[in-house]
Design a protein around this motif. Structure first.
Motif, PDB file in Angstrom:
ATOM      1  N   GLY A   1     -51.710 -29.458 -72.355  1.00  0.00           N
ATOM      2  CA  GLY A   1     -53.114 -29.164 -72.575  1.00  0.00           C
ATOM      3  C   GLY A   1     -53.362 -28.156 -73.676  1.00  0.00           C
ATOM      4  N   SER A   2     -52.325 -27.407 -74.041  1.00  0.00           N
ATOM      5  CA  SER A   2     -52.504 -26.363 -75.042  1.00  0.00           C
ATOM      6  C   SER A   2     -51.153 -25.974 -75.623  1.00  0.00           C
ATOM      7  N   VAL A   3     -51.217 -25.274 -76.750  1.00  0.00           N
ATOM      8  CA  VAL A   3     -49.992 -24.741 -77.348  1.00  0.00           C
ATOM      9  C   VAL A   3     -49.358 -23.718 -76.413  1.00  0.00           C
ATOM     10  N   THR A   4     -50.186 -22.985 -75.688  1.00  0.00           N
ATOM     11  CA  THR A   4     -49.667 -21.985 -74.740  1.00  0.00           C
ATOM     12  C   THR A   4     -48.789 -22.643 -73.683  1.00  0.00           C
ATOM     13  N   ALA A   5     -49.249 -23.789 -73.153  1.00  0.00           N
ATOM     14  CA  ALA A   5     -48.458 -24.496 -72.142  1.00  0.00           C
ATOM     15  C   ALA A   5     -47.164 -25.031 -72.747  1.00  0.00           C
ATOM     16  N   LEU A   6     -47.249 -25.588 -73.959  1.00  0.00           N
ATOM     17  CA  LEU A   6     -46.043 -26.075 -74.642  1.00  0.00           C
ATOM     18  C   LEU A   6     -45.058 -24.934 -74.833  1.00  0.00           C
ATOM     19  N   ARG A   7     -45.549 -23.795 -75.300  1.00  0.00           N
ATOM     20  CA  ARG A   7     -44.659 -22.661 -75.566  1.00  0.00           C
ATOM     21  C   ARG A   7     -43.964 -22.199 -74.282  1.00  0.00           C
ATOM     22  N   ALA A   8     -44.703 -22.157 -73.191  1.00  0.00           N
ATOM     23  CA  ALA A   8     -44.124 -21.690 -71.931  1.00  0.00           C
ATOM     24  C   ALA A   8     -43.036 -22.624 -71.435  1.00  0.00           C
ATOM     25  N   HIS A   9     -43.279 -23.924 -71.487  1.00  0.00           N
ATOM     26  CA  HIS A   9     -42.286 -24.883 -70.984  1.00  0.00           C
ATOM     27  C   HIS A   9     -41.080 -24.977 -71.914  1.00  0.00           C
ATOM     28  N   LEU A  10     -41.309 -24.899 -73.221  1.00  0.00           N
ATOM     29  CA  LEU A  10     -40.186 -24.965 -74.151  1.00  0.00           C
ATOM     30  C   LEU A  10     -39.310 -23.726 -74.018  1.00  0.00           C
ATOM     31  N   ARG A  11     -39.943 -22.572 -73.855  1.00  0.00           N
ATOM     32  CA  ARG A  11     -39.153 -21.345 -73.688  1.00  0.00           C
ATOM     33  C   ARG A  11     -38.343 -21.390 -72.399  1.00  0.00           C
ATOM     34  N   ALA A  12     -38.934 -21.927 -71.335  1.00  0.00           N
ATOM     35  CA  ALA A  12     -38.218 -22.025 -70.060  1.00  0.00           C
ATOM     36  C   ALA A  12     -37.027 -22.963 -70.157  1.00  0.00           C
ATOM     37  N   THR A  13     -37.145 -23.998 -70.989  1.00  0.00           N
ATOM     38  CA  THR A  13     -36.087 -25.003 -71.107  1.00  0.00           C
ATOM     39  C   THR A  13     -35.016 -24.610 -72.106  1.00  0.00           C
ATOM     40  N   THR A  14     -35.440 -24.077 -73.265  1.00  0.00           N
ATOM     41  CA  THR A  14     -34.501 -23.829 -74.360  1.00  0.00           C
ATOM     42  C   THR A  14     -34.356 -22.365 -74.723  1.00  0.00           C
ATOM     43  N   GLY A  15     -35.280 -21.517 -74.236  1.00  0.00           N
ATOM     44  CA  GLY A  15     -35.250 -20.111 -74.601  1.00  0.00           C
ATOM     45  C   GLY A  15     -35.862 -19.820 -75.955  1.00  0.00           C
TER      46      GLY A  15
END
Length: 317
Positions: free
Chosen positions: A290-304
């Motif tokens: 839904g947003s760049v914020t959500a993308l950033r959170a999930h990508l950081r959780a997966t890849t750091g």
């Protein structure tokens, strides 16, 4: 080039072996760029190897080939509990001690456990042999639901096609999402299957609903991420109440709808970041976030990594 060596013991399941062949033994891509792996197969000694598949294999190398391996693949055998030659166990232990990555496919986990390489580790194997495995190796942390488990230097997979899932995962880990996606397309399979073995284990009558399935809704959610915005939208597409949908989803797929959606979106976002120069806002939209914020959170959780850092490290065209 990473040196990959598959160990074909007597009774080797040819399908398990060819999962590794399809992943690691192939030529350069269309641009002439090497794909990063060189694979060979060995036995206890050079010569014939019996298989339960109606024909015999012949290998050119013996166990000495394991001394050169960066990655060792151990396919399953038709008799998982058969005694493993002690020289093979010693060679596997030596490869692990010098830092090789060890990977088992299907009931190849029995061989790794017999070598003492799985004590205290999280592992998986084919669901039909989990009870036998747990009884034989009580010090191993068996997860009978997983398709595969990456424990760093030791990786294990469930049965048959889960071996290809694991090999694709290792290609992604070593070479990135673009290489794994290209290999998946060549093998006409998904780059990543979410969930676990629960979706493939035969159900006990009355244990769960068996009419129909969720394949159409899963395909819709992947192809139309902007429409599959949440669990209620997926339940509506499946013509079920949300409560029934969640129960059916866990039974068929082996995870929750929310986790599955997040994993699909993150995988898509990684592919777009690696293979395009689309703005991050467009990547988030096309991946279904839904947003760049959500993308950033999930990508950081997966890849750091943040989207920008991820793109810099693996790069688009």
């Amino acid at each position: 080039m990473k040196q990959v060596v598959a160990l074909a013991l007597d009774g080797v399941m040819v399908f398990d072996l060819t999962c590794a062949v399809q992943a690691f033994r192939h030529g350069p891509d269309k641009t002439g760029t090497p794909r990063g792996f060189e694979m060979r197969t060995c036995g206890i000694r050079p010569g014939p190897v019996w298989t339960p598949n109606g024909f015999e294999l012949r290998v050119e190398h013996g166990l000495e080939l394991l001394d050169e391996a960066d990655i060792v693949v151990v396919p399953g055998t038709g008799i998982p509990a058969q005694p493993v030659p002690p020289e093979a166990l010693a060679a596997l232990r030596a490869a692990a001690e010098r830092g090789a990555t060890i990977l088992s496919i299907c009931v190849g986990a029995f061989v790794l456990a017999e070598a003492g390489l799985l004590d205290g580790r999280p592992v998986t194997t084919h669901w039909a042999y989990c009870d036998e495995f747990a009884a034989r190796y009580p010090t191993v942390r068996l997860d009978p639901a997983a398709l595969y488990i990456d424990d760093g230097d030791v990786l294990t997979s469930a049965g048959l096609s889960a071996g290809l899932d694991l090999c694709l995962h290792l290609v992604r880990r070593e070479l990135g999402a673009r290489a794994a996606a290209e290999l998946a397309r060549w093998n006409v399979t998904a780059p990543h299957r979410e969930g676990g073995q629960a979706q493939y284990i035969p159900s006990v009558p009355g244990e769960r609903d068996t009419d129909g399935g969720l394949a159409a809704t899963l395909a819709w959610a992947v192809t139309e991420p902007s429409a599959a915005v949440d669990v209620s939208a997926m339940a509506a597409h499946a013509l079920m109440s949300e409560r029934t949908f969640i129960r059916r989803f866990k039974a068929e797929v082996g995870t929750t709808p929310r986790r599955w959606l997040d994993a699909q979106r993150t995988t898509r976002a990684r592919e777009l970041l690696e293979t395009t120069q689309l703005p991050v806002e467009v990547v988030a939209e096309q991946a279904g976030f839904g947003s760049v914020t959500a993308l950033r959170a999930h990508l950081r959780a997966t890849t750091g990594a943040t989207p920008a850092a991820y793109r810099r490290s693996l790069g688009g065209p």
